[in-house]
Design a protein around this motif. Structure first.
Motif, mmCIF file in Angstrom:
data_model
loop_
_atom_site.group_PDB
_atom_site.id
_atom_site.type_symbol
_atom_site.label_atom_id
_atom_site.label_comp_id
_atom_site.label_asym_id
_atom_site.label_seq_id
_atom_site.Cartn_x
_atom_site.Cartn_y
_atom_site.Cartn_z
ATOM 1 N N THR A 45 10.730 -10.638 0.410
ATOM 2 C CA THR A 45 11.630 -9.562 0.006
ATOM 3 C C THR A 45 11.476 -8.341 0.910
ATOM 4 O OG1 THR A 45 9.954 -8.951 -1.635
ATOM 5 C CG2 THR A 45 11.831 -10.224 -2.409
ATOM 6 N N HIS A 46 10.279 -8.144 1.449
ATOM 7 C CA HIS A 46 10.008 -7.017 2.363
ATOM 8 C C HIS A 46 10.559 -5.708 1.802
ATOM 9 C CE1 HIS A 46 8.067 -9.055 5.693
ATOM 10 N NE2 HIS A 46 8.953 -10.040 5.579
ATOM 11 N N PHE A 47 10.273 -5.461 0.547
ATOM 12 C CA PHE A 47 10.815 -4.293 -0.137
ATOM 13 C C PHE A 47 10.057 -3.025 0.233
ATOM 14 C CE2 PHE A 47 10.777 -1.429 -3.865
ATOM 15 C CZ PHE A 47 12.137 -1.142 -3.903
ATOM 16 N N ILE A 48 10.799 -1.982 0.561
ATOM 17 C CA ILE A 48 10.190 -0.675 0.783
ATOM 18 C C ILE A 48 10.776 0.286 -0.237
ATOM 19 C CG2 ILE A 48 11.882 -0.104 2.611
ATOM 20 C CD1 ILE A 48 9.599 1.623 3.875
ATOM 21 N N ALA A 49 9.913 0.967 -0.951
ATOM 22 C CA ALA A 49 10.356 1.878 -2.001
ATOM 23 C C ALA A 49 11.210 2.997 -1.403
ATOM 24 C CB ALA A 49 9.152 2.472 -2.726
ATOM 25 N N PRO A 50 12.322 3.341 -2.052
ATOM 26 C CA PRO A 50 13.178 4.425 -1.540
ATOM 27 C C PRO A 50 12.434 5.740 -1.335
ATOM 28 C CG PRO A 50 14.321 3.209 -3.252
ATOM 29 C CD PRO A 50 12.909 2.697 -3.232
ATOM 30 N N SER A 51 11.384 5.974 -2.124
ATOM 31 C CA SER A 51 10.626 7.224 -1.986
ATOM 32 C C SER A 51 9.831 7.291 -0.682
ATOM 33 C CB SER A 51 9.665 7.383 -3.166
ATOM 34 O OG SER A 51 8.701 6.336 -3.178
ATOM 35 N N LEU A 52 9.756 6.180 0.046
ATOM 36 C CA LEU A 52 8.978 6.146 1.282
ATOM 37 C C LEU A 52 9.819 6.402 2.529
ATOM 38 C CD1 LEU A 52 6.512 3.175 0.625
ATOM 39 C CD2 LEU A 52 6.014 5.629 0.616
ATOM 40 N N ASP A 98 4.978 -11.676 1.251
ATOM 41 C CA ASP A 98 5.652 -10.571 1.934
ATOM 42 C C ASP A 98 6.590 -9.877 0.960
ATOM 43 O OD1 ASP A 98 4.229 -10.923 4.217
ATOM 44 O OD2 ASP A 98 5.903 -11.564 5.464
ATOM 45 N N VAL A 99 6.011 -9.543 -0.165
ATOM 46 C CA VAL A 99 6.728 -8.850 -1.224
ATOM 47 C C VAL A 99 7.124 -7.451 -0.750
ATOM 48 C CG1 VAL A 99 6.505 -7.958 -3.580
ATOM 49 C CG2 VAL A 99 5.523 -10.174 -2.984
ATOM 50 N N THR A 100 6.244 -6.802 0.001
ATOM 51 C CA THR A 100 6.483 -5.446 0.490
ATOM 52 C C THR A 100 6.841 -5.456 1.971
ATOM 53 O OG1 THR A 100 4.152 -5.146 1.050
ATOM 54 C CG2 THR A 100 4.850 -4.505 -1.171
ATOM 55 N N PHE A 101 7.379 -4.347 2.430
ATOM 56 C CA PHE A 101 7.750 -4.231 3.850
ATOM 57 C C PHE A 101 6.509 -4.322 4.718
ATOM 58 C CE2 PHE A 101 9.226 -1.327 7.439
ATOM 59 C CZ PHE A 101 9.955 -2.330 8.070
#
Length: 443
Positions: A45-52, A98-101
Protein backbone atom coordinates in the motif's frame (compact mmCIF):
# COMPACT_ATOMS: atom_id res chain seq x y z
CA UNK A 1 -39.48 -45.60 -8.81
CA UNK A 2 -40.88 -42.10 -8.23
CA UNK A 3 -40.53 -42.51 -4.47
CA UNK A 4 -36.91 -43.68 -4.87
CA UNK A 5 -36.12 -40.65 -7.02
CA UNK A 6 -37.81 -38.34 -4.53
CA UNK A 7 -35.82 -39.87 -1.67
CA UNK A 8 -32.61 -39.45 -3.64
CA UNK A 9 -33.45 -35.82 -4.33
CA UNK A 10 -34.21 -35.17 -0.66
CA UNK A 11 -30.94 -36.84 0.32
CA UNK A 12 -29.04 -34.61 -2.13
CA UNK A 13 -30.71 -31.48 -0.77
CA UNK A 14 -29.96 -32.53 2.81
CA UNK A 15 -26.29 -33.16 1.95
CA UNK A 16 -26.09 -29.75 0.29
CA UNK A 17 -27.53 -28.05 3.36
CA UNK A 18 -25.00 -29.80 5.57
CA UNK A 19 -22.15 -28.79 3.25
CA UNK A 20 -23.25 -25.15 3.18
CA UNK A 21 -24.03 -24.85 6.89
CA UNK A 22 -21.40 -23.25 9.16
CA UNK A 23 -19.34 -25.79 11.03
CA UNK A 24 -18.19 -25.42 14.56
CA UNK A 25 -14.55 -24.43 14.83
CA UNK A 26 -12.52 -27.32 16.18
CA UNK A 27 -10.42 -25.10 18.47
CA UNK A 28 -11.11 -21.83 20.27
CA UNK A 29 -9.70 -18.77 18.53
CA UNK A 30 -10.47 -19.67 14.90
CA UNK A 31 -11.59 -16.63 12.91
CA UNK A 32 -14.74 -18.34 11.67
CA UNK A 33 -16.78 -21.52 11.87
CA UNK A 34 -17.79 -21.17 8.22
CA UNK A 35 -16.67 -23.85 5.79
CA UNK A 36 -16.46 -21.24 3.01
CA UNK A 37 -14.45 -18.25 4.26
CA UNK A 38 -13.22 -15.45 2.00
CA UNK A 39 -10.01 -13.46 2.31
CA UNK A 40 -9.19 -10.13 0.73
CA UNK A 41 -5.46 -9.87 0.04
CA UNK A 42 -3.51 -6.76 -0.89
CA UNK A 43 0.13 -5.70 -0.78
CA UNK A 44 2.46 -2.72 -0.93
CA UNK A 45 0.00 0.00 0.00
CA UNK A 46 2.99 2.31 0.63
CA UNK A 47 0.70 4.62 2.57
CA UNK A 48 2.00 7.97 3.76
CA UNK A 49 -0.11 9.86 6.26
CA UNK A 50 -1.40 13.20 4.91
CA UNK A 51 0.03 14.93 8.00
CA UNK A 52 3.53 14.03 6.78
CA UNK A 53 3.46 16.22 3.68
CA UNK A 54 2.16 19.59 2.55
CA UNK A 55 2.23 18.91 -1.20
CA UNK A 56 5.01 21.41 -1.79
CA UNK A 57 8.52 21.18 -3.28
CA UNK A 58 10.05 18.38 -1.19
CA UNK A 59 7.01 16.14 -1.60
CA UNK A 60 6.71 16.93 -5.31
CA UNK A 61 10.31 15.88 -5.79
CA UNK A 62 9.88 12.59 -3.93
CA UNK A 63 6.78 11.78 -6.00
CA UNK A 64 8.89 12.00 -9.14
CA UNK A 65 11.03 9.11 -7.84
CA UNK A 66 8.07 7.02 -6.61
CA UNK A 67 8.10 4.58 -9.58
CA UNK A 68 4.51 5.20 -10.62
CA UNK A 69 2.98 5.07 -7.13
CA UNK A 70 -0.07 7.20 -6.41
CA UNK A 71 0.88 9.33 -3.41
CA UNK A 72 -1.80 11.96 -4.03
CA UNK A 73 -5.05 10.10 -3.45
CA UNK A 74 -4.18 7.20 -1.15
CA UNK A 75 -6.69 8.19 1.56
CA UNK A 76 -9.54 8.11 -0.97
CA UNK A 77 -8.41 4.78 -2.47
CA UNK A 78 -8.20 3.18 0.98
CA UNK A 79 -11.60 4.63 1.88
CA UNK A 80 -13.03 3.01 -1.25
CA UNK A 81 -11.39 -0.32 -0.38
CA UNK A 82 -12.79 -0.28 3.15
CA UNK A 83 -16.23 0.66 1.82
CA UNK A 84 -16.17 -2.31 -0.58
CA UNK A 85 -14.99 -4.67 2.17
CA UNK A 86 -17.75 -3.55 4.53
CA UNK A 87 -20.27 -4.25 1.81
CA UNK A 88 -18.85 -7.67 0.89
CA UNK A 89 -17.86 -8.73 4.44
CA UNK A 90 -14.82 -10.97 3.86
CA UNK A 91 -13.66 -13.14 6.76
CA UNK A 92 -10.40 -11.15 6.99
CA UNK A 93 -8.30 -8.56 5.15
CA UNK A 94 -4.60 -9.31 4.71
CA UNK A 95 -1.74 -6.98 3.73
CA UNK A 96 1.53 -8.65 2.75
CA UNK A 97 3.97 -5.89 3.63
CA UNK A 98 5.23 -2.44 2.68
CA UNK A 99 2.20 -1.10 4.47
CA UNK A 100 3.87 2.31 4.83
CA UNK A 101 5.72 4.48 2.33
CA UNK A 102 9.02 4.39 4.19
CA UNK A 103 8.40 3.06 7.68
CA UNK A 104 6.86 6.15 9.25
CA UNK A 105 5.22 5.36 12.60
CA UNK A 106 2.64 8.08 11.99
CA UNK A 107 1.68 6.45 8.67
CA UNK A 108 1.14 3.06 10.31
CA UNK A 109 -1.11 4.58 12.98
CA UNK A 110 -3.03 6.58 10.40
CA UNK A 111 -3.62 3.49 8.25
CA UNK A 112 -4.96 1.50 11.22
CA UNK A 113 -7.46 4.28 11.94
CA UNK A 114 -8.66 4.12 8.34
CA UNK A 115 -9.20 0.37 8.62
CA UNK A 116 -10.94 0.67 12.00
CA UNK A 117 -14.46 0.33 10.48
CA UNK A 118 -13.49 -3.19 9.40
CA UNK A 119 -12.51 -4.17 12.93
CA UNK A 120 -15.76 -2.73 14.28
CA UNK A 121 -17.63 -4.85 11.72
CA UNK A 122 -15.82 -8.01 12.87
CA UNK A 123 -13.44 -8.18 9.88
CA UNK A 124 -9.89 -8.68 11.22
CA UNK A 125 -6.94 -6.88 9.64
CA UNK A 126 -3.94 -9.25 9.43
CA UNK A 127 -0.65 -7.67 8.38
CA UNK A 128 3.00 -8.57 8.03
CA UNK A 129 5.81 -6.06 7.49
CA UNK A 130 7.67 -5.43 4.26
CA UNK A 131 11.24 -4.27 3.75
CA UNK A 132 10.12 -0.61 3.94
CA UNK A 133 8.28 -0.93 7.25
CA UNK A 134 10.74 -1.66 10.07
CA UNK A 135 13.56 0.78 10.93
CA UNK A 136 13.59 2.42 7.51
CA UNK A 137 16.16 5.23 7.44
CA UNK A 138 14.14 7.01 4.76
CA UNK A 139 11.21 7.79 7.09
CA UNK A 140 10.55 11.46 6.44
CA UNK A 141 8.11 14.34 6.78
CA UNK A 142 8.01 16.59 3.70
CA UNK A 143 7.56 20.24 4.63
CA UNK A 144 8.14 23.02 2.12
CA UNK A 145 11.61 22.45 0.66
CA UNK A 146 12.71 20.29 3.58
CA UNK A 147 12.79 16.56 4.32
CA UNK A 148 12.54 16.15 8.08
CA UNK A 149 13.22 12.91 9.95
CA UNK A 150 10.14 11.36 11.52
CA UNK A 151 9.89 8.48 14.04
CA UNK A 152 10.47 5.05 12.51
CA UNK A 153 8.60 1.83 13.25
CA UNK A 154 10.45 -0.62 15.48
CA UNK A 155 9.40 -4.26 15.99
CA UNK A 156 7.70 -3.42 19.31
CA UNK A 157 5.90 -0.51 17.66
CA UNK A 158 4.71 -2.85 14.94
CA UNK A 159 3.21 -5.31 17.43
CA UNK A 160 1.58 -2.44 19.28
CA UNK A 161 0.11 -0.62 16.26
CA UNK A 162 -1.09 -3.85 14.66
CA UNK A 163 -2.05 -5.49 17.93
CA UNK A 164 -5.28 -6.78 16.39
CA UNK A 165 -3.29 -9.07 14.09
CA UNK A 166 -1.40 -10.62 16.98
CA UNK A 167 -4.53 -10.87 19.14
CA UNK A 168 -5.80 -13.46 16.65
CA UNK A 169 -2.52 -15.42 16.64
CA UNK A 170 -2.50 -19.06 17.67
CA UNK A 171 1.31 -18.92 17.77
CA UNK A 172 3.98 -16.23 17.41
CA UNK A 173 7.65 -16.51 16.50
CA UNK A 174 9.91 -15.16 19.29
CA UNK A 175 12.63 -14.37 16.72
CA UNK A 176 10.61 -12.38 14.18
CA UNK A 177 7.23 -10.73 13.62
CA UNK A 178 5.80 -13.96 12.19
CA UNK A 179 2.60 -15.51 13.54
CA UNK A 180 -0.07 -18.12 12.76
CA UNK A 181 -3.84 -17.64 12.71
CA UNK A 182 -6.38 -20.47 12.73
CA UNK A 183 -8.82 -19.52 9.97
CA UNK A 184 -11.41 -22.27 10.39
CA UNK A 185 -11.73 -26.05 10.65
CA UNK A 186 -9.81 -26.57 7.39
CA UNK A 187 -7.17 -23.82 7.10
CA UNK A 188 -4.52 -21.93 9.01
CA UNK A 189 -2.83 -18.71 7.87
CA UNK A 190 0.94 -18.56 8.32
CA UNK A 191 2.12 -14.94 8.32
CA UNK A 192 5.90 -14.81 7.74
CA UNK A 193 8.19 -11.88 8.46
CA UNK A 194 10.75 -12.34 5.68
CA UNK A 195 12.59 -9.04 6.14
CA UNK A 196 16.15 -8.15 7.07
CA UNK A 197 16.26 -5.05 9.25
CA UNK A 198 18.57 -3.54 11.91
CA UNK A 199 18.01 -3.88 15.63
CA UNK A 200 17.56 -0.15 16.15
CA UNK A 201 16.53 3.01 14.27
CA UNK A 202 18.44 3.42 11.03
CA UNK A 203 19.93 6.32 9.06
CA UNK A 204 20.28 4.39 5.81
CA UNK A 205 18.02 2.97 3.11
CA UNK A 206 16.14 -0.28 3.86
CA UNK A 207 17.47 -3.69 2.85
CA UNK A 208 15.62 -4.83 -0.29
CA UNK A 209 16.47 -8.51 0.19
CA UNK A 210 14.80 -10.94 2.56
CA UNK A 211 15.67 -14.11 4.44
CA UNK A 212 14.19 -16.45 7.04
CA UNK A 213 16.58 -17.17 9.89
CA UNK A 214 17.34 -20.74 10.94
CA UNK A 215 15.29 -20.18 14.11
CA UNK A 216 12.31 -18.90 12.14
CA UNK A 217 12.56 -21.82 9.71
CA UNK A 218 12.52 -24.23 12.66
CA UNK A 219 9.50 -22.40 14.11
CA UNK A 220 7.80 -22.56 10.72
CA UNK A 221 8.48 -26.30 10.49
CA UNK A 222 6.72 -26.82 13.82
CA UNK A 223 3.73 -24.67 12.82
CA UNK A 224 3.25 -26.44 9.49
CA UNK A 225 3.52 -29.79 11.24
CA UNK A 226 0.98 -28.74 13.88
CA UNK A 227 -1.43 -27.60 11.17
CA UNK A 228 -1.06 -30.87 9.31
CA UNK A 229 -1.73 -32.90 12.47
CA UNK A 230 -4.86 -30.83 13.12
CA UNK A 231 -6.07 -31.51 9.59
CA UNK A 232 -5.62 -27.87 8.51
CA UNK A 233 -4.12 -26.87 5.18
CA UNK A 234 -1.60 -24.05 5.59
CA UNK A 235 -1.74 -20.93 3.42
CA UNK A 236 1.47 -18.90 3.69
CA UNK A 237 1.85 -15.11 3.38
CA UNK A 238 5.12 -13.16 3.20
CA UNK A 239 6.52 -10.04 1.57
CA UNK A 240 9.37 -11.46 -0.51
CA UNK A 241 8.94 -13.69 -3.52
CA UNK A 242 9.24 -17.45 -3.55
CA UNK A 243 10.13 -17.67 -7.26
CA UNK A 244 11.79 -15.54 -9.94
CA UNK A 245 9.00 -13.67 -11.72
CA UNK A 246 11.21 -11.69 -14.09
CA UNK A 247 14.57 -12.85 -15.41
CA UNK A 248 15.99 -9.31 -15.38
CA UNK A 249 14.44 -7.91 -12.19
CA UNK A 250 14.64 -10.43 -9.37
CA UNK A 251 17.76 -9.75 -7.27
CA UNK A 252 16.61 -8.56 -3.85
CA UNK A 253 13.05 -9.66 -4.51
CA UNK A 254 13.29 -13.45 -4.25
CA UNK A 255 13.90 -14.73 -0.71
CA UNK A 256 17.63 -15.33 -0.22
CA UNK A 257 17.08 -18.87 1.13
CA UNK A 258 14.04 -19.71 -0.93
CA UNK A 259 15.24 -23.30 -1.44
CA UNK A 260 14.96 -24.00 2.30
CA UNK A 261 11.44 -22.58 2.37
CA UNK A 262 10.42 -24.50 -0.75
CA UNK A 263 11.45 -27.77 0.92
CA UNK A 264 9.15 -27.07 3.87
CA UNK A 265 6.28 -26.05 1.62
CA UNK A 266 6.67 -29.25 -0.36
CA UNK A 267 6.96 -31.44 2.74
CA UNK A 268 3.73 -30.09 4.21
CA UNK A 269 1.87 -29.77 0.90
CA UNK A 270 1.24 -26.03 1.09
CA UNK A 271 -0.86 -25.31 -2.02
CA UNK A 272 -0.45 -21.52 -2.28
CA UNK A 273 1.89 -18.82 -0.99
CA UNK A 274 0.92 -15.14 -1.26
CA UNK A 275 3.57 -12.41 -1.57
CA UNK A 276 4.19 -8.88 -2.86
CA UNK A 277 7.36 -6.76 -3.03
CA UNK A 278 7.94 -6.75 -6.81
CA UNK A 279 4.79 -4.61 -7.39
CA UNK A 280 3.77 -6.84 -10.29
CA UNK A 281 0.58 -8.90 -10.34
CA UNK A 282 1.86 -12.36 -11.19
CA UNK A 283 0.77 -15.94 -10.51
CA UNK A 284 3.33 -18.66 -11.12
CA UNK A 285 4.11 -22.30 -10.61
CA UNK A 286 7.74 -23.11 -9.79
CA UNK A 287 9.69 -22.38 -13.02
CA UNK A 288 12.18 -25.09 -12.00
CA UNK A 289 9.41 -27.63 -11.38
CA UNK A 290 10.69 -28.69 -7.94
CA UNK A 291 8.10 -27.13 -5.59
CA UNK A 292 4.38 -27.84 -5.96
CA UNK A 293 3.33 -24.58 -4.27
CA UNK A 294 1.78 -21.90 -6.51
CA UNK A 295 2.81 -18.32 -5.73
CA UNK A 296 0.30 -15.49 -6.06
CA UNK A 297 2.07 -12.13 -6.07
CA UNK A 298 -0.23 -9.18 -5.43
CA UNK A 299 0.59 -6.07 -7.41
CA UNK A 300 1.10 -2.91 -5.36
CA UNK A 301 -2.19 -1.31 -4.30
CA UNK A 302 -0.51 2.06 -4.86
CA UNK A 303 0.03 1.49 -8.60
CA UNK A 304 -2.24 0.67 -11.51
CA UNK A 305 -4.90 -0.74 -11.24
CA UNK A 306 -5.07 -0.49 -7.42
CA UNK A 307 -5.58 -4.22 -7.25
CA UNK A 308 -6.47 -6.67 -4.51
CA UNK A 309 -7.32 -10.36 -4.54
CA UNK A 310 -10.46 -12.11 -3.38
CA UNK A 311 -9.73 -15.63 -2.15
CA UNK A 312 -12.75 -17.94 -1.82
CA UNK A 313 -12.19 -21.18 0.06
CA UNK A 314 -14.08 -24.42 0.55
CA UNK A 315 -12.74 -27.54 2.29
CA UNK A 316 -11.60 -28.84 -1.10
CA UNK A 317 -10.90 -25.77 -3.25
CA UNK A 318 -9.24 -22.36 -3.45
CA UNK A 319 -10.29 -19.70 -5.94
CA UNK A 320 -8.46 -16.39 -6.44
CA UNK A 321 -9.60 -13.43 -8.52
CA UNK A 322 -7.91 -10.06 -8.88
CA UNK A 323 -10.17 -7.00 -8.49
CA UNK A 324 -9.46 -3.30 -9.00
CA UNK A 325 -10.43 -0.56 -6.56
CA UNK A 326 -13.49 1.52 -7.52
CA UNK A 327 -13.59 5.03 -6.07
CA UNK A 328 -16.99 6.08 -7.43
CA UNK A 329 -19.17 4.94 -4.48
CA UNK A 330 -17.22 6.98 -1.90
CA UNK A 331 -16.48 10.26 -3.69
CA UNK A 332 -17.79 13.39 -2.05
CA UNK A 333 -19.43 16.20 -4.02
CA UNK A 334 -16.16 18.14 -3.98
CA UNK A 335 -14.11 15.07 -5.02
CA UNK A 336 -16.41 14.49 -8.00
CA UNK A 337 -15.06 17.71 -9.47
CA UNK A 338 -11.56 16.20 -9.62
CA UNK A 339 -11.04 14.34 -12.94
CA UNK A 340 -8.22 12.25 -11.44
CA UNK A 341 -10.64 10.79 -8.89
CA UNK A 342 -13.63 10.49 -11.22
CA UNK A 343 -11.43 8.63 -13.72
CA UNK A 344 -9.08 7.06 -11.20
CA UNK A 345 -8.18 4.02 -13.27
CA UNK A 346 -7.19 6.27 -16.17
CA UNK A 347 -5.14 8.40 -13.77
CA UNK A 348 -3.30 5.35 -12.34
CA UNK A 349 -2.68 3.99 -15.81
CA UNK A 350 -1.18 7.24 -17.06
CA UNK A 351 0.94 7.65 -13.94
CA UNK A 352 2.51 4.21 -14.29
CA UNK A 353 2.84 4.24 -18.10
CA UNK A 354 4.71 7.52 -17.82
CA UNK A 355 7.18 5.91 -15.43
CA UNK A 356 7.86 3.11 -17.93
CA UNK A 357 8.18 5.59 -20.79
CA UNK A 358 11.02 7.33 -18.96
CA UNK A 359 13.01 4.07 -19.13
CA UNK A 360 12.89 4.21 -22.93
CA UNK A 361 13.75 7.91 -23.04
CA UNK A 362 16.78 7.40 -20.80
CA UNK A 363 18.03 4.59 -23.04
CA UNK A 364 17.33 6.23 -26.41
CA UNK A 365 17.89 9.93 -25.75
CA UNK A 366 20.67 11.55 -27.83
CA UNK A 367 21.05 8.53 -30.10
CA UNK A 368 21.77 9.93 -33.56
CA UNK A 369 19.87 7.14 -35.35
CA UNK A 370 16.60 7.90 -33.48
CA UNK A 371 14.33 10.81 -34.43
CA UNK A 372 12.15 12.64 -31.93
CA UNK A 373 9.07 10.99 -33.43
CA UNK A 374 10.63 7.54 -33.07
CA UNK A 375 11.65 8.33 -29.50
CA UNK A 376 8.04 9.17 -28.62
CA UNK A 377 6.81 5.96 -30.27
CA UNK A 378 9.32 3.83 -28.34
CA UNK A 379 8.50 5.58 -25.06
CA UNK A 380 4.75 5.08 -25.55
CA UNK A 381 5.29 1.42 -26.42
CA UNK A 382 7.51 0.62 -23.44
CA UNK A 383 5.27 2.58 -21.08
CA UNK A 384 2.23 0.54 -22.06
CA UNK A 385 4.18 -2.74 -22.14
CA UNK A 386 5.49 -2.06 -18.64
CA UNK A 387 1.98 -1.25 -17.40
CA UNK A 388 0.59 -4.51 -18.84
CA UNK A 389 3.24 -6.56 -17.06
CA UNK A 390 2.74 -4.96 -13.66
CA UNK A 391 -1.04 -5.12 -13.98
CA UNK A 392 -0.91 -8.84 -14.79
CA UNK A 393 -2.23 -8.32 -18.31
CA UNK A 394 0.80 -9.71 -20.14
CA UNK A 395 -0.76 -12.91 -21.52
CA UNK A 396 -1.72 -11.82 -25.08
CA UNK A 397 -2.94 -14.26 -27.70
CA UNK A 398 -0.88 -14.89 -30.83
CA UNK A 399 -2.69 -12.23 -32.86
CA UNK A 400 -2.16 -9.53 -30.22
CA UNK A 401 1.46 -10.55 -29.77
CA UNK A 402 2.08 -10.28 -33.52
CA UNK A 403 0.42 -6.85 -33.54
CA UNK A 404 2.69 -5.63 -30.73
CA UNK A 405 5.78 -6.73 -32.62
CA UNK A 406 4.65 -4.83 -35.71
CA UNK A 407 4.45 -1.46 -33.96
CA UNK A 408 7.05 1.21 -34.64
CA UNK A 409 7.70 1.54 -30.92
CA UNK A 410 8.61 -2.14 -30.61
CA UNK A 411 10.98 -2.05 -33.58
CA UNK A 412 12.78 1.03 -32.29
CA UNK A 413 13.08 -0.01 -28.63
CA UNK A 414 14.13 -3.54 -29.57
CA UNK A 415 17.28 -2.17 -31.23
CA UNK A 416 18.78 -1.38 -27.83
CA UNK A 417 20.29 -4.50 -26.18
CA UNK A 418 19.38 -3.48 -22.62
CA UNK A 419 15.78 -2.69 -23.61
CA UNK A 420 15.55 -5.82 -25.76
CA UNK A 421 16.47 -8.02 -22.81
CA UNK A 422 13.82 -6.39 -20.63
CA UNK A 423 11.14 -6.42 -23.35
CA UNK A 424 11.63 -10.16 -23.86
CA UNK A 425 10.84 -10.76 -20.18
CA UNK A 426 7.59 -8.76 -20.09
CA UNK A 427 6.19 -9.17 -23.60
CA UNK A 428 4.35 -12.41 -22.85
CA UNK A 429 3.75 -14.41 -19.67
CA UNK A 430 4.52 -18.08 -20.28
CA UNK A 431 3.46 -19.27 -16.82
CA UNK A 432 -0.06 -19.07 -15.31
CA UNK A 433 -2.93 -16.62 -15.81
CA UNK A 434 -2.16 -13.71 -13.47
CA UNK A 435 -5.72 -12.60 -12.70
CA UNK A 436 -7.46 -15.84 -11.79
CA UNK A 437 -6.37 -19.07 -10.18
CA UNK A 438 -8.35 -22.11 -9.07
CA UNK A 439 -7.05 -25.29 -7.47
CA UNK A 440 -8.31 -28.36 -5.68
CA UNK A 441 -7.15 -28.85 -2.09
CA UNK A 442 -6.14 -32.41 -1.29
CA UNK A 443 -7.60 -33.83 1.93
Amino acid sequence: MASVMALAAMTGIAWGLVALAPRKASTPGALTASASPRLWVMSDTHFIAPSLHDGKKAFTEIKQSAAGKDLNYQPVALRAFVHAALKSKPTAVIITGDVTFNGELISAKSLVRRFAPLSKAGIPLLVIPGNHDIYDGWARKYQGKEQLRTPQIGPDDWRDVFSESYAHARATDPDSLSYVVALNHDYQLVMLDSNIYPVQASATNPNTGGELSDKTLSWLDRQLQAGQKAGRTSLVFMHHNLYVHNRVVHHGYVLNNTEALQKLLTRYRVPVLFSGHIHAQDIAADPAGHCATTEIVSGSFSVTPGGYGVVSLTPTSLDYRRHAVNLTPVLTKAERKNPDLVHYQRYLRGLFSGNGARLAVESLYQRKDITDKQLVAAADFLGELNRRFFAGEDSPDKAELAKLRQTAGYRIAYKVPSLRRYIDTILQDHNLNDLHYHTTIAR
